[in-house]
Design an enzyme around this catalytic site. Structure first.
Site, PDB file in Angstrom:
ATOM      1  N   THR A  23      32.830 106.253  16.909  1.00 41.34           N
ATOM      2  CA  THR A  23      33.415 106.812  15.691  1.00 41.34           C
ATOM      3  C   THR A  23      34.924 106.634  15.617  1.00 41.34           C
ATOM      4  O   THR A  23      35.599 106.371  16.603  1.00 41.34           O
ATOM      5  CB  THR A  23      33.093 108.313  15.584  1.00 41.34           C
ATOM      6  OG1 THR A  23      33.727 109.009  16.661  1.00 41.34           O
ATOM      7  CG2 THR A  23      31.597 108.569  15.621  1.00 41.34           C
ATOM      8  N   ASP A  24      35.424 106.839  14.396  1.00 36.37           N
ATOM      9  CA  ASP A  24      36.867 106.867  14.194  1.00 36.37           C
ATOM     10  C   ASP A  24      37.363 108.299  14.397  1.00 36.37           C
ATOM     11  O   ASP A  24      36.591 109.173  14.808  1.00 36.37           O
ATOM     12  CB  ASP A  24      37.223 106.337  12.796  1.00 36.37           C
ATOM     13  CG  ASP A  24      36.619 107.154  11.657  1.00 36.37           C
ATOM     14  OD1 ASP A  24      36.183 108.312  11.882  1.00 36.37           O
ATOM     15  OD2 ASP A  24      36.587 106.644  10.523  1.00 36.37           O
ATOM     16  N   ALA A  25      38.608 108.552  14.095  1.00 37.98           N
ATOM     17  CA  ALA A  25      39.198 109.873  14.331  1.00 37.98           C
ATOM     18  C   ALA A  25      38.532 110.975  13.505  1.00 37.98           C
ATOM     19  O   ALA A  25      38.613 112.150  13.854  1.00 37.98           O
ATOM     20  CB  ALA A  25      40.696 109.839  14.037  1.00 37.98           C
ATOM     21  N   GLY A  26      37.838 110.595  12.434  1.00 39.70           N
ATOM     22  CA  GLY A  26      37.175 111.577  11.585  1.00 39.70           C
ATOM     23  C   GLY A  26      35.708 111.804  11.920  1.00 39.70           C
ATOM     24  O   GLY A  26      35.005 112.520  11.209  1.00 39.70           O
ATOM     25  N   ILE A  28      33.353 109.489  11.875  1.00 35.14           N
ATOM     26  CA  ILE A  28      32.523 108.560  11.096  1.00 35.14           C
ATOM     27  C   ILE A  28      32.341 107.290  11.925  1.00 35.14           C
ATOM     28  O   ILE A  28      33.298 106.783  12.526  1.00 35.14           O
ATOM     29  CB  ILE A  28      33.207 108.199   9.758  1.00 35.14           C
ATOM     30  CG1 ILE A  28      33.538 109.450   8.937  1.00 35.14           C
ATOM     31  CG2 ILE A  28      32.385 107.199   8.963  1.00 35.14           C
ATOM     32  CD1 ILE A  28      32.336 110.210   8.434  1.00 35.14           C
TER      33      ILE A  28
END
Length: 143
Positions: A23-26, A28
């Site tokens: 995932t990314d920082a959010g 997602i």
């Protein structure tokens, strides 16, 4: 039994869980991770057909993605349970095309839909070569 009455083989599904590394920082799933998931599903489909990948390497056989179209419909998120499909839909002497989907395992909502053409190449030269006989027979039986 008439040809129209024959049941299609079930579409191969590989369960995958989304980890933080995907995932990314959010939270997602990063778009390129879907490609990793689809690669795993195609590889496991090949194994499920009784083809040993190491044997292919020893016989100078490799497979490369030649063409891919995909559509991201909805995001996968951290800790989601996914199902990644691999369904052969066409082949020639040197390539095979798969329809693949990444689904939410609970709702079966389509998160990503792709068509992937995989070419057979000689490992030592990278040049196209015929699909091995065992793969040609498998594709003939499932298409």
């Amino acid at each position: 039994m008439a040809l129209t009455e024959m049941a299609r083989a079930p579409i191969f599904e590989l369960p995958i869980r989304v980890y933080i590394e995907d995932t990314d920082a959010g939270g997602i799933v990063f778009h390129a991770k879907y490609l990793h998931y689809m690669e795993r599903a195609r590889t496991e489909w090949v194994r499920s057909q009784g083809v040993e990948l190491r044997a292919g390497l020893e016989q100078n056989v490799s497979y490369v993605v030649q063409k891919m179209t995909l559509h991201y419909a909805a995001p996968a998120k951290l800790d989601d349970q996914l199902l990644v499909t691999a369904e052969p839909i066409a082949s020639s002497r040197v390539w095979m095309t798969f329809r693949q989907q990444v689904l939410n395992a609970d709702s079966r909502a389509v998160l990503c839909d792709a068509e992937v053409r995989v070419a057979c190449v000689a490992l030592d030269t990278g040049k196209p070569r015929r699909l091995p006989d065992n793969m040609s027979v498998i594709l003939k039986n499932v298409l």
